[in-house]
Design an enzyme around this catalytic site. Structure first.
Site, short mmCIF file in Angstrom:
data_model
loop_
_atom_site.label_atom_id
_atom_site.label_comp_id
_atom_site.label_asym_id
_atom_site.label_seq_id
_atom_site.Cartn_x
_atom_site.Cartn_y
_atom_site.Cartn_z
CB SER A 57 -0.90 0.00 1.23
OG SER A 57 -1.63 1.19 1.30
CG ASN A 112 6.47 7.19 4.34
OD1 ASN A 112 5.38 7.77 4.43
ND2 ASN A 112 6.63 5.90 4.61
CG MET A 158 4.16 9.49 2.14
SD MET A 158 5.25 10.42 1.09
CE MET A 158 4.17 10.80 -0.26
N GLY A 159 1.74 11.44 5.44
CA GLY A 159 0.54 11.98 6.08
C GLY A 159 -0.74 11.51 5.40
CG LEU A 160 -2.38 8.09 6.17
CD1 LEU A 160 -3.42 7.82 7.28
CD2 LEU A 160 -2.13 6.79 5.40
CG ASN A 198 -2.81 2.13 7.38
OD1 ASN A 198 -2.25 1.77 8.41
ND2 ASN A 198 -2.36 3.11 6.63
CB CYS A 200 -0.49 5.04 9.18
SG CYS A 200 0.38 6.55 8.73
N GLY A 210 8.00 -5.80 4.36
CA GLY A 210 9.03 -5.04 5.07
C GLY A 210 10.42 -5.39 4.56
C1 LIG Z 1 6.18 6.42 0.61
C2 LIG Z 1 5.43 5.36 1.37
C3 LIG Z 1 4.04 5.48 1.52
C4 LIG Z 1 3.32 4.51 2.22
N1 LIG Z 1 1.95 4.63 2.34
C5 LIG Z 1 1.24 3.66 2.97
C6 LIG Z 1 -0.18 3.72 3.04
O1 LIG Z 1 -0.84 4.63 2.51
N2 LIG Z 1 -0.83 2.72 3.71
C7 LIG Z 1 -0.17 1.66 4.30
O2 LIG Z 1 -0.81 0.79 4.88
N3 LIG Z 1 1.18 1.56 4.21
C8 LIG Z 1 1.88 2.53 3.58
N4 LIG Z 1 3.25 2.42 3.49
C9 LIG Z 1 3.94 1.25 4.09
C10 LIG Z 1 4.20 0.15 3.05
O3 LIG Z 1 3.02 -0.34 2.49
C11 LIG Z 1 4.99 -1.01 3.70
O4 LIG Z 1 4.23 -1.55 4.76
C12 LIG Z 1 6.33 -0.58 4.23
O5 LIG Z 1 6.93 0.39 3.41
C13 LIG Z 1 7.31 -1.75 4.42
O6 LIG Z 1 7.55 -2.42 3.20
P1 LIG Z 1 8.80 -2.07 2.24
O7 LIG Z 1 10.04 -2.10 3.09
O8 LIG Z 1 8.77 -3.14 1.18
O9 LIG Z 1 8.54 -0.71 1.69
C14 LIG Z 1 4.00 3.40 2.81
C15 LIG Z 1 5.39 3.28 2.64
C16 LIG Z 1 6.11 4.23 1.94
C17 LIG Z 1 7.60 4.08 1.78
#
Ligand SMILES: Cc1cc2nc3c(=O)[nH]c(=O)nc-3n(C[C@H](O)[C@H](O)[C@H](O)COP(=O)(O)O)c2cc1C
Length: 305
Positions: free
Chosen positions: A22, A70, A72-74, A127, A130, A243
Site C-alpha cells: 500500500s 516517510n 506522507m501523512g496519508l 491500515n 500508519c 518489510g
Molecule cells: C512512501 C510510502 C508510503 C506509504 N503509504 C502507505 C499507506 O498509505 N498505507 C499503508 O498501509 N502503508 C503505507 N506504506 C507502508 C508500506 O506499504 C509497507 O508496509 C512498508 O513500506 C514496508 O515495506 P517495504 O520495506 O517493502 O517498503 C508506505 C510506505 C512508503 C515508503
C-alpha cells in the site's frame, strides 16, 4: 510449465504470492497495470479515507543508508473520488484489487470499506498501523479493544475478505494479531513501517516536517521476519509478509517464517516493477530445486522442530 506459485489467500485466487504494498506509487489504474505487467499477483491501493487529505508539507521522505523514512501523512482523494479509480482499475486488472482503508472511527473504516467493495474491491486491507498520523493508524492498531471493534464492524459490513495490516511498533505483534483474528480478520499483513526519525546536523533540526515518520526498506526486514515468525505460532489465518523485501531470497525467508504471500514497497523505487517477475522466477527455481510441488509447502517451514 507446472505452476507452483498459485495460491488461494483467504478466498482470493492469486497467480503468484507477490503483491504491491500500500502507498507505493500512485493510485491510478494505469500505474497498477504497470505493476501487474511487472509480475505482481495482486495490488493493494494507497490508504483511502472518508474525506480527501492533502498529507504533510515537504520534506515527507528521507533516504537513509538502510531504507526510507516517510511521513506522507496519508494523502488521498477520499473514497467518493476514489470509487472512480476502483471501477477503472477493476475494468482492466486481471489480478485481485485490494483497497487499503483508514479511518478516525469504527464507522469511518466500515463506511470506506463498504463503498470500496460496492464498486468492485476484491478485499480490503485495514491500515491500523500508519505511524505518523494522529488518531488513526497505529493509534488504533496499538489498542487491541478499539482494533477488535474496527475489525468486527468491517466484517459485519462487507462480504469480502478483511485483511488487517499490523504495526511493528507494539510490545507484542503476536498479541495484537491474536486479538485481531478473534475479532474476525480473514488475513493479516505484517508489517507497516517502523516509527523513526532523521536529524540534519547542519540545521540541527528534524528533517521531516512531521518530525517522525515510518522506516521502510532493508533495515526493516529482520524486524518484519521476527514479527511474522511470532504471529505464525499464534494464529491460523494467512499472513502477508511485508518489510524490506528486495529479492526472491528475501521473499523465500518470509514464506519460511510463516507468510503465505508477500508485499513489496520501497524496493520498487530502486529495482522497478520487474522486481515482481524476478522474485517469482527465483522462487519458482528454488521450489523446483528443493523438490516442492507448491509454494504452500514452504509456508512456515522454519518452525519445524
Ligand atoms: C512512501 C510510502 C508510503 C506509504 N503509504 C502507505 C499507506 O498509505 N498505507 C499503508 O498501509 N502503508 C503505507 N506504506 C507502508 C508500506 O506499504 C509497507 O508496509 C512498508 O513500506 C514496508 O515495506 P517495504 O520495506 O517493502 O517498503 C508506505 C510506505 C512508503 C515508503
Amino acid at each position: 510449465m507446472k505452476n507452483r506459485l498459485n495460491i488461494n489467500l483467504a478466498g482470493l485466487e492469486l497467480g503468484n504470492p507477490t503483491m504491491l504494498a500500500s502507498g507505493i506509487l500512485g493510485h491510478s489504474a494505469e500505474t497498477f497495470e504497470t505493476i501487474v505487467e511487472g509480475g505482481a499477483g495482486a495490488i493493494v491501493t494507497k490508504s483511502i479515507g472518508v474525506k480527501p487529505r492533502k498529507g504533510y508539507a515537504n520534506p515527507t521522505v528521507v533516504q537513509t543508508n538502510c531504507g526510507l523514512i516517510n511521513a506522507m501523512g496519508l494523502p488521498n482523494p477520499g473514497i467518493a473520488e476514489f470509487v472512480k479509480e476502483i471501477r477503472e482499475a477493476k475494468a482492466v486488472l486481471k489480478v485481485p484489487l485490494i483497497v487499503s482503508v483508514y479511518g478516525y472511527s469504527v464507522e469511518e473504516y466500515a463506511s470506506v470499506a463498504e463503498r470500496a467493495v460496492a464498486v468492485g474491491a476484491d478485499a480490503v486491507e485495514l491500515n491500523v498501523s500508519c505511524p505518523h498520523v494522529k488518531e488513526t493508524g497505529s493509534e488504533i492498531g496499538q489498542n487491541p479493544q478499539v482494533l477488535a471493534e474496527v475489525v468486527r464492524k468491517v466484517k459485519s459490513t462487507v462480504k469480502k475478505p478483511v485483511i488487517v495490516k499490523l504495526s511493528p511498533n507494539v510490545t507484542s505483534t503476536a498479541d495484537v494479531a491474536e486479538a485481531t483474528v478473534k475479532a474476525g480478520a480473514d488475513a493479516l499483513t505484517a508489517v507497516n513501517t517502523v516509527k523513526a526519525m532523521a536529524i540534519d546536523s547542519e540545521t540541527a533540526l528534524p528533517i521531516l516536517t512531521n518530525k517522525f515518520g515510518g522506516l521502510s526498506g532493508p533495515a526493516v526486514k529482520p524486524i518484519a521476519l521476527r514479527c511474522i515468525y511470532d504471529i505464525y505460532e499464534r494464529v491460523k489465518v494467512p499472513i502477508i509478509g511485508c518489510g524490506g523485501i528486495t529479492s526472491w531470497q528475501d521473499a523465500a525467508e518470509f514464506l519460511l517464517a510463516g507468510a503465505s504471500a508477500i508485499q513489496v514497497g520501497t524496493a520498487i523505487a530502486t529495482k522497478g516493477p520487474s522486481i515482481f517477475k524476478n522474485i517469482t522466477r527465483g522462487l519458482n527455481a528454488y521450489l523446483e530445486k528443493k523438490g516442492f510441488e507448491s509454494v504452500n509447502e514452504i509456508v512456515g517451514l522454519s518452525h519445524r522442530k
